[in-house]
Design an enzyme around this catalytic site. Structure first.
Site, PDB file in Angstrom:
ATOM      1  N   ASP A  19      -1.020  -0.568  -1.293  1.00  0.00           N
ATOM      2  CA  ASP A  19       0.214  -1.322  -1.096  1.00  0.00           C
ATOM      3  C   ASP A  19       0.074  -2.723  -1.676  1.00  0.00           C
ATOM      4  O   ASP A  19      -0.586  -3.583  -1.087  1.00  0.00           O
ATOM      5  CB  ASP A  19       0.525  -1.382   0.402  1.00  0.00           C
ATOM      6  CG  ASP A  19       1.807  -2.131   0.725  1.00  0.00           C
ATOM      7  OD1 ASP A  19       2.548  -2.486  -0.213  1.00  0.00           O
ATOM      8  OD2 ASP A  19       2.069  -2.359   1.916  1.00  0.00           O
ATOM      9  N   ASP A  75       6.038  -3.993  -5.732  1.00  0.00           N
ATOM     10  CA  ASP A  75       5.525  -3.517  -4.444  1.00  0.00           C
ATOM     11  C   ASP A  75       5.359  -1.999  -4.435  1.00  0.00           C
ATOM     12  O   ASP A  75       6.325  -1.257  -4.276  1.00  0.00           O
ATOM     13  CB  ASP A  75       6.484  -3.949  -3.328  1.00  0.00           C
ATOM     14  CG  ASP A  75       6.007  -3.534  -1.946  1.00  0.00           C
ATOM     15  OD1 ASP A  75       4.877  -3.030  -1.836  1.00  0.00           O
ATOM     16  OD2 ASP A  75       6.772  -3.727  -0.981  1.00  0.00           O
TER      17      ASP A  75
END
Length: 395
Positions: free
Chosen positions: A102, A284
């Protein structure tokens, strides 16, 4: 049900960051492959909850219609073709866990032996190694937009990704976890690749795995190739020229908030010429959707036959049979094109002829989130020198 790999923590405090220790060895680069989640373990996903948690991740306001849709319990069983979750094997202590990488968070947190048997059932769990050190008085806690939460203790232990090992790496071991996480059997935790300044360990933030090991790498960077309908790869320490077409286009990153934030020069929809309206946003890998300003989202869906912003479903939906236009982001003169089929995320419920859009509003966040819907079309270099991001179309 929450998809916890696609959301991350609320920052609980910032102070001096504590560094881990890399293993001293020759500088290198390596590739780590994602793996598909087990097909025997189908999962139901509440699409509005995915959207709500993406907004909450960055402190955004969740519209009432999205809250209502997220709490309605409507869910779709998510098979492989919706690219819901591809994971990456990581050795934490002595156990190999499948983690979600992430770039929108800076924590490494895992299911652990501190959980009860009922909470950890179906997961690989972290067991502190014989050489692990528990950090007394150190804690972590995460909370998400649907009310789910997790918390626990912090250890220093070895963490190995591909051919590189970090010693004394902070590992956030879950000792409490809410039922939403227990139900998600496909994922054993999360490895954050944002900047260490937003690590959430209290009383002192810890360094990320990447910040720990980047001195070992040939170059202090990693590159992401997320794939449409297939597992992708993460290249650490080098750029793989075989994975992209043409040349990389670089743009500066503003890391002052701890994220990989950049500014695009404009956007376009379908075959129309791109405009020069700039878009500031975060790259992201931990967010599924592409979240944009209301005006940009409206521009896009004006060209989608039958599209509407639905209170019932908490976002833009359209007939599944509709052919969607592409979406282009202009970055340093380079046109990064997301094909229309990537933007058709999933049916709103099993067997429905109505589909949920992969482009949704950022609900006034003040910046956009370039999540997996966007990233699956690009080879993206996250270069800590600068810092900067590099983009090119995938080969």
């Amino acid at each position: 049900m929450v998809v916890f790999s696609k959301v991350t923590a609320v920052v609980v405090g910032l102070s001096t960051i504590v560094s881990a220790v890399p293993v001293v060895q020759p500088r290198k680069g390596f590739t780590i492959n994602q793996v598909a989640r087990p097909v025997t373990n189908k999962k139901t996903v509440n699409l509005p909850a995915v959207y709500a948690n993406a907004l909450t991740k960055y402190g955004g306001t969740v519209p009432d219609s999205v809250k209502a849709a997220a709490s309605s319990g409507s869910a779709v069983t998510t098979p492989e073709q919706y690219d819901s979750e591809y994971l990456t094997p990581v050795k934490v202590g002595g156990t190999t866990l499948n983690l979600d990488f992430d770039t929108g968070s800076a924590d490494l947190w895992v299911f652990s032996s501190e959980l009860s048997a009922s909470q950890s059932s179906g997961h690989a769990i972290y067991k502190p190694s014989a050489n692990a050190q528990k950090l007394n008085g150190y804690t972590w806690k995460i909370q998400y937009g649907d009310g789910s939460s997790a918390s626990g203790d912090v250890y220093k232990d070895t963490v190995t990704v591909g051919g590189v090992t970090a010693q004394s790496q902070a590992v956030e071991a879950a000792s409490h976890i809410s039922s939403q996480f227990v139900q998600d059997k496909d994922n054993d935790g999360l490895l954050g690749l944002a900047f260490s300044s937003i690590n959430t360990v209290s009383p002192r933030p810890q360094t990320t795995f990447f910040d720990t090991v980047k001195s070992q790498l040939d170059s202090p960077l990693f590159a992401v190739t997320l794939k449409y309908h297939a597992p992708g790869t993460y290249d650490f320490g080098y750029i793989d020229n075989s994975k992209f077409q043409g040349e990389l286009t670089y743009t500066d990153v503003d890391s002052s908030q701890g994220f990989w934030m950049f500014t695009a020069d404009g956007y376009g929809v379908g075959n129309g010429a791109p405009n020069s309206n700039s878009i500031s946003g975060i790259a992201d890998t931990g967010t599924t959707l592409l979240l944009l300003d209301d005006s940009v989202v409206a521009d896009y869906y004006r060209q989608v036959s039958g599209a509407k912003n639905s209170n019932q479903y908490g976002g833009y939906v359209f007939p599944c049979s509709t052919k969607l236009p592409s979406f282009t982001t202009v970055i340093g003169g380079y046109n990064a094109v997301v094909p229309g089929e990537y933007i058709n995320y999933a049916p709103v419920t099993d067997g429905s002829s109505t589909c949920y859009g992969g482009i949704q509003s950022n609900s006034g966040l003040g910046f956009s989130i370039f999540g997996d819907i966007f990233l699956k079309s690009q080879y993206v270099v996250f270069d800590s020198q600068g810092p900067r991001l590099g983009f090119a179309p995938q080969a």
